[in-house]
Design an enzyme around this catalytic site. Sequence first.
Site, PDB file in Angstrom:
ATOM      1  CG  ASN A 202      -1.907  -1.153   1.197  1.00 48.51           C
ATOM      2  OD1 ASN A 202      -2.368  -1.541   0.127  1.00 48.51           O
ATOM      3  ND2 ASN A 202      -2.223  -1.705   2.360  1.00 48.51           N
TER       4      ASN A 202
ATOM      5  CD  GLN B  66       2.729   3.471   3.303  1.00 51.09           C
ATOM      6  OE1 GLN B  66       2.598   4.197   2.304  1.00 51.09           O
ATOM      7  NE2 GLN B  66       3.903   3.076   3.762  1.00 51.09           N
TER       8      GLN B  66
ATOM      9  CG  HIS C 207       4.260  -2.675   5.020  1.00 54.14           C
ATOM     10  ND1 HIS C 207       4.320  -1.329   5.284  1.00 54.14           N
ATOM     11  CD2 HIS C 207       2.947  -2.985   4.964  1.00 54.14           C
ATOM     12  CE1 HIS C 207       3.090  -0.853   5.387  1.00 54.14           C
ATOM     13  NE2 HIS C 207       2.229  -1.839   5.179  1.00 54.14           N
TER      14      HIS C 207
END
Length: 111
Positions: free
Chosen positions: A85, A92, A98
């Site tokens: 994201n 996010q 990540h």
Amino acid sequence: MTVFQKIIDGEIPCKKVYEDDDVLAFHDIAPQAPVHILVIPKKAIRSVDTAEQGDQSLIGKLMLVSAQVARQEGLGESGYRLVTNVGTDGGQTVFHLHVHIMGGRPMRGMG
Ligand code: 5GP
């Protein structure tokens, strides 16, 4: 400092499934699928949007480690989803790059 930086620094615990000099993978604290693992670079990069040319091999490694961890967790045959994201509209919430590995059930929809 993000919560993921604190995990990298060992200040808060995680359920680790993989670690090397560059990358760490651990179970998401609030899983959205039977298997939900996060794969992060140890380098503090906010998202792919702020990654630089010099991060190319690290981001490639992040994807390859994600696939390796997914296989390790038994998702190789059934398949899985990898998601990263970006920013607020991207969903996010932790501003340290990540990759989500999600699997163990059919993943439907993109929204
Ligand atoms: P994002 O919404 O930024 O793409 O994903 C952040 C993810 O980090 C969420 O799925 C959330 O559950 C997970 N998360 C947030 N805080 C922690 C934590 O302290 N430990 C772990 N293992 N996961 C966390």
